[in-house]
Design a protein around this motif. Structure first.
Motif, PDB file in Angstrom:
ATOM      1  N   SER A 247       3.850   1.843   0.037  1.00 20.47           N
ATOM      2  CA  SER A 247       3.102   2.942  -0.564  1.00 20.47           C
ATOM      3  C   SER A 247       3.982   3.785  -1.478  1.00 20.47           C
ATOM      4  O   SER A 247       3.511   4.293  -2.508  1.00 20.47           O
ATOM      5  N   TRP A 258      -6.465   0.591  -4.460  1.00 17.69           N
ATOM      6  CA  TRP A 258      -7.050  -0.580  -3.806  1.00 17.69           C
ATOM      7  C   TRP A 258      -6.036  -1.712  -3.664  1.00 17.69           C
ATOM      8  O   TRP A 258      -6.032  -2.431  -2.653  1.00 17.69           O
ATOM      9  N   LEU A 259      -5.156  -1.869  -4.667  1.00 19.25           N
ATOM     10  CA  LEU A 259      -4.149  -2.922  -4.603  1.00 19.25           C
ATOM     11  C   LEU A 259      -3.089  -2.589  -3.559  1.00 19.25           C
ATOM     12  O   LEU A 259      -2.659  -3.464  -2.791  1.00 19.25           O
ATOM     13  N   THR A 260      -2.689  -1.319  -3.522  1.00 18.76           N
ATOM     14  CA  THR A 260      -1.713  -0.886  -2.517  1.00 18.76           C
ATOM     15  C   THR A 260      -2.251  -1.130  -1.113  1.00 18.76           C
ATOM     16  O   THR A 260      -1.548  -1.668  -0.241  1.00 18.76           O
ATOM     17  N   LEU A 261      -3.503  -0.739  -0.884  1.00 15.57           N
ATOM     18  CA  LEU A 261      -4.116  -0.921   0.428  1.00 15.57           C
ATOM     19  C   LEU A 261      -4.229  -2.402   0.771  1.00 15.57           C
ATOM     20  O   LEU A 261      -3.979  -2.804   1.924  1.00 15.57           O
ATOM     21  N   SER A 262      -4.581  -3.219  -0.206  1.00 11.14           N
ATOM     22  CA  SER A 262      -4.719  -4.660   0.041  1.00 11.14           C
ATOM     23  C   SER A 262      -3.382  -5.278   0.459  1.00 11.14           C
ATOM     24  O   SER A 262      -3.323  -6.091   1.396  1.00 11.14           O
ATOM     25  N   ILE A 263      -2.306  -4.894  -0.233  1.00  7.16           N
ATOM     26  CA  ILE A 263      -0.982  -5.422   0.111  1.00  7.16           C
ATOM     27  C   ILE A 263      -0.599  -5.010   1.522  1.00  7.16           C
ATOM     28  O   ILE A 263      -0.100  -5.828   2.315  1.00  7.16           O
ATOM     29  N   ARG A 264      -0.854  -3.767   1.862  1.00  4.41           N
ATOM     30  CA  ARG A 264      -0.506  -3.278   3.206  1.00  4.41           C
ATOM     31  C   ARG A 264      -1.316  -3.997   4.283  1.00  4.41           C
ATOM     32  O   ARG A 264      -0.793  -4.319   5.355  1.00  4.41           O
ATOM     33  N   ILE A 265      -2.590  -4.256   4.003  1.00  2.91           N
ATOM     34  CA  ILE A 265      -3.430  -4.949   4.990  1.00  2.91           C
ATOM     35  C   ILE A 265      -2.945  -6.382   5.188  1.00  2.91           C
ATOM     36  O   ILE A 265      -2.846  -6.867   6.331  1.00  2.91           O
ATOM     37  N   VAL A 266      -2.632  -7.072   4.103  1.00 11.26           N
ATOM     38  CA  VAL A 266      -2.143  -8.455   4.206  1.00 11.26           C
ATOM     39  C   VAL A 266      -0.848  -8.491   5.023  1.00 11.26           C
ATOM     40  O   VAL A 266      -0.686  -9.331   5.918  1.00 11.26           O
TER      41      VAL A 266
END
Length: 453
Positions: A247, A258-266
């Motif tokens: 982050s 949205w991209l930051t959140l997606s990377i963190r979720i993966v």
């Protein structure tokens, strides 16, 4: 005549030669880091706000008065940590800082010894000077001492906790972990290791000690509530400086949310997959499970939470030391490329290629932590698929050669692995100096990487 007395009476083994060569390098590196580099200091000074807050506490003044709009280090310790660390302000700042540097250096040295014991090495083994040299050449140790941070004491607390946890001395293990949480919650995820092992008594003291210290500190402080109303919301925010978490770098480079959140979720899913495989198939392999799972948890904390700084990586030393185990997930070059990223003291800023150098410097920590988590997941996943294809999942994920090979180190009288059946460490020189080929130990590293102006 003196040199003749130093000559060996018989031919030395390769391990003995390496050991004699490494000890002076290690000792002189330690002395330089503590008495020259750390005492000289740096523009970043983590100690000044801690000293000032302790001074205000001892004199009955407000403690949580930092201006969070500046990029200077702030005082962020909770009331329990304030109570524990307040004695540093009894003497003047300069002498206090020197003593705190020495305290952290001693704590790191004791942690080094406990780390050797955890993996059944003695100070007579070639692993001892190699590990010591690697630790004090790393970014995390150098900057902890130079910035005068408390991380060295936290590392000692982690090693004591691991020893006590593996020895199943639950209340004492929790008390030690609770003391570290009372100052900084960095090691709080290790409570999950105790939960996975069913050692629930660890929670009694692990949570009880910081709560008791908070209760004791509360009436002694002028503004204890401001930690929860002012400091805690700040800690929940993501800052775009001095922050190597996903982050933090995403904010610095302007990535969409949205991209930051997606990377963190993966990455979180990858971590959960690794932890499930470790829990399902390695719980009985106590030393491997505790050190590897703790490394995965702490790396995930640094990478996925709102703040991750490079010198937090000191807490990964027990995980990195698992490389001496035959079933280690770190016996491959991508793992050590990742480790270089977050431990190396090298600066990658370039006068000739400024943009490329700046990106390498700021991103190597984040990519290093992320790559390490990917390596762990891929190694465990590959072992799982291979065992399932062979129909041997009931025996675990390790292949036969990982389980049955004799330990080349032989018995070690003064260093038993806390709680676990000893794992063999092929190629690691024996404690009596009889083995031949040395494997890599935790690497070198350092420099205020990830500390962006």
């Amino acid at each position: 005549m003196l040199l003749r007395q130093l000559e060996p009476r018989t031919a030395r083994t390769t391990a003995e030669v390496i050991r004699f060569a490494l000890w002076p390098l290690a000792v002189m590196t330690v002395l330089h880091r503590v008495f020259i580099k750390a005492v000289n200091g740096f523009v970043t000074d983590d100690y000044r706000p801690v000293y000032n807050a302790s001074f205000q506490f001892l004199n009955g003044n407000p403690v949580y008065t930092a201006n969070f709009d500046s990029v200077d280090p702030h005082y962020l310790y909770p009331p329990s940590g304030t109570l524990l660390i307040a004695p540093i302000a009894i003497i003047d700042y300069e002498k206090s800082r020197w003593l705190f540097i020495l305290l952290n250096a001693v704590a790191i040295l004791i942690a080094w010894y406990l780390l050797l014991k955890l993996f059944r090495y003695t100070v007579n083994s070639v692993a001892a000077p190699a590990l010591l040299l690697a630790m004090f050449a790393s970014e995390t140790v150098i900057n902890t001492l130079v910035f005068t941070n408390v991380n060295g004491c936290l590392l000692l607390g982690e090693l004591v906790f691991l020893h006590l946890l593996l020895a199943r001395r639950d209340l004492w293990a929790g008390a030690v972990l609770g003391l570290t949480i009372a100052v900084k919650p960095t090691l709080a995820p290790l409570l999950l290791i105790a939960a996975a092992r069913g050692q629930w008594k660890v929670f009694l003291t692990g949570c009880g000690v910081p709560l008791a210290l908070t209760a004791a500190a509360w009436p002694l402080m002028v503004d204890p509530e401001r930690f929860f109303t002012r400091v805690t919301p700040y800690l929940m925010e993501t800052r775009d400086y001095f922050n190597s978490a996903i982050s933090g770098n995403a904010a610095y480079y302007g990535l969409p949310p949205w991209l930051t959140l997606s990377i963190r979720i993966v990455m979180a899913l990858i971590v959960l997959g690794s932890l499930w495989l470790l829990y399902r198939y390695y719980r009985e392999d106590e030393l491997f499970f505790v050190c590897t799972a703790s490394g995965v948890l702490l790396t995930a904390e640094f990478l996925l939470t709102s703040l991750g700084q490079m010198y937090y990586s000191m807490m990964l030393f027990p995980f990195l030391m698992t490389v001496v185990l035959r079933n280690s997930v770190l016996r491959n070059w991508p793992a050590w490329l990742a480790i270089f990223g977050f431990l190396s003291y090298d600066k990658w800023l370039s006068d000739r290629w400024q943009d490329v150098g700046r990106n390498l410097e700021y991103l190597r920590i984040t990519f290093g932590w992320g790559l390490l988590l990917l390596v762990v997941f891929c190694v465990l996943g590959d072992r799982y698929l291979a065992a399932r294809a062979a129909g041997t999942l009931d025996k675990g994920l390790d292949q036969d050669w990982m389980r049955t090979a004799p330990d080349p180190r032989g018995p070690v009288e003064d260093a038993e692995p806390a709680g676990a059946a000893p794992k063999p460490a092929a190629g690691i020189p024996a404690a009596n100096g009889s083995a031949a080929t040395a494997e890599p130990t935790p690497p070198t590293a350092e420099v205020p990487a990830g500390h962006r102006p």
